[in-house]
Design a protein around this motif. Structure first.
Motif, mmCIF file in Angstrom:
data_model
loop_
_atom_site.group_PDB
_atom_site.id
_atom_site.type_symbol
_atom_site.label_atom_id
_atom_site.label_comp_id
_atom_site.label_asym_id
_atom_site.label_seq_id
_atom_site.Cartn_x
_atom_site.Cartn_y
_atom_site.Cartn_z
ATOM 1 N N LYS A 1 -6.296 3.225 -10.672
ATOM 2 C CA LYS A 1 -5.603 3.449 -11.795
ATOM 3 C C LYS A 1 -6.133 2.394 -12.898
ATOM 4 O O LYS A 1 -6.161 2.866 -14.033
ATOM 5 N N GLN A 2 -6.005 1.278 -12.452
ATOM 6 C CA GLN A 2 -6.810 0.260 -13.166
ATOM 7 C C GLN A 2 -8.027 0.421 -14.002
ATOM 8 O O GLN A 2 -7.956 0.286 -15.210
ATOM 9 N N LYS B 1 -8.693 5.686 -2.469
ATOM 10 C CA LYS B 1 -7.694 4.577 -2.878
ATOM 11 C C LYS B 1 -8.732 3.496 -2.894
ATOM 12 O O LYS B 1 -9.714 3.455 -2.131
ATOM 13 N N THR C 1 -4.743 -6.084 -5.590
ATOM 14 C CA THR C 1 -4.123 -4.806 -6.188
ATOM 15 C C THR C 1 -4.559 -3.539 -5.405
ATOM 16 O O THR C 1 -5.643 -3.632 -4.903
ATOM 17 N N ASP C 2 -3.753 -2.674 -5.191
ATOM 18 C CA ASP C 2 -4.052 -1.554 -4.524
ATOM 19 C C ASP C 2 -4.055 -0.388 -5.433
ATOM 20 O O ASP C 2 -4.191 0.857 -5.130
ATOM 21 N N LYS C 3 -4.173 -0.791 -6.691
ATOM 22 C CA LYS C 3 -4.283 0.310 -7.939
ATOM 23 C C LYS C 3 -5.436 0.094 -8.671
ATOM 24 O O LYS C 3 -5.342 0.283 -9.649
#
Length: 156
Positions: free
Chosen positions: A131-132, A114, A126-128
Motif C-alpha cells: 500500500k505504501q 504481502k 510495516t506490513d503495509k
C-alpha cells in the motif's frame, strides 16, 4: 537479517546461491510473499519491480534495500518462471525450503501479495509495504529507513 535467514541460502533471479549474511547486511528488507498464479500478485509485482529498479539503479549511492521473495507457487518450475517473467533483480528463498512456512506464520501472512518491511533483526517496520509503495512511491523508503535504525548518507 542474520537472525531471520541464518544458516540458509537465498537464490538470485538467475539461480545463483547467495549468502544472506552478505547480501542483506545493513539493509532494510522487503519480504515479498507472492505467487505467479495470484492475479493481485501479478498486478503488484511490476509496481514493486519499478520501485526496486528506480530506488537501486537510479539513486546514487544506492540505498540499503533488498527484496526477498517467499513463494506460494505450486512448484519450483512455476516459481522460476514467475521470477524470470516478472521479478526485479532481487533474491528469493529456494522453493523447497520449508522455512517459508515459518516465515508466513511469523509475519502472520494470511493472503498474498504481502510486502513486509523488516529491520535487520527481523522486527517489522510495516506490513503495509504494498500500500505504501502504491500511495507514496519512492518517498516511503525514507520512512522505512528511519524505522530501521540504519544510518547511511544518501538522498531520494
Amino acid at each position: 537479517m542474520v537472525d531471520v535467514f541464518s544458516g540458509r541460502l537465498l537464490i538470485s533471479k538467475d539461480g545463483r546461491s547467495v549468502d544472506p549474511d552478505e547480501a542483506l547486511q545493513n539493509k532494510v528488507v522487503g519480504l515479498y510473499f507472492s505467487a505467479g498464479w495470484c492475479s493481485p500478485c501479478r498486478d503488484f509485482t511490476p509496481v514493486l519491480c519499478d520501485f526496486y529498479t528506480e530506488l537501486l539503479e537510479e539513486t546514487q549511492p544506492p540505498p540499503p534495500f533488498e527484496v526477498v521473495f517467499i513463494s506460494s507457487d505450486h512448484s519450483a518450475e512455476e516459481m522460476a518462471s514467475y521470477m524470470r517473467a516478472m521479478h526485479g533483480n532481487w533474491l528469493a528463498l529456494p522453493f523447497h525450503d520449508p522455512y517459508k512456512h515459518d516465515l508466513k506464520k511469523k509475519y502472520n501472512i494470511t493472503a498474498i501479495p504481502k510486502l513486509v518491511i523488516v529491520k535487520q533483526t527481523g522486527e517489522v517496520i510495516t506490513d503495509k509495504g504494498r500500500k505504501q509503495i502504491r500511495d507514496k512511491g519512492l518517498s516511503c523508503f525514507r520512512n522505512w529507513l528511519e524505522g530501521a535504525d540504519i544510518f547511511q548518507n544518501f538522498s531520494i
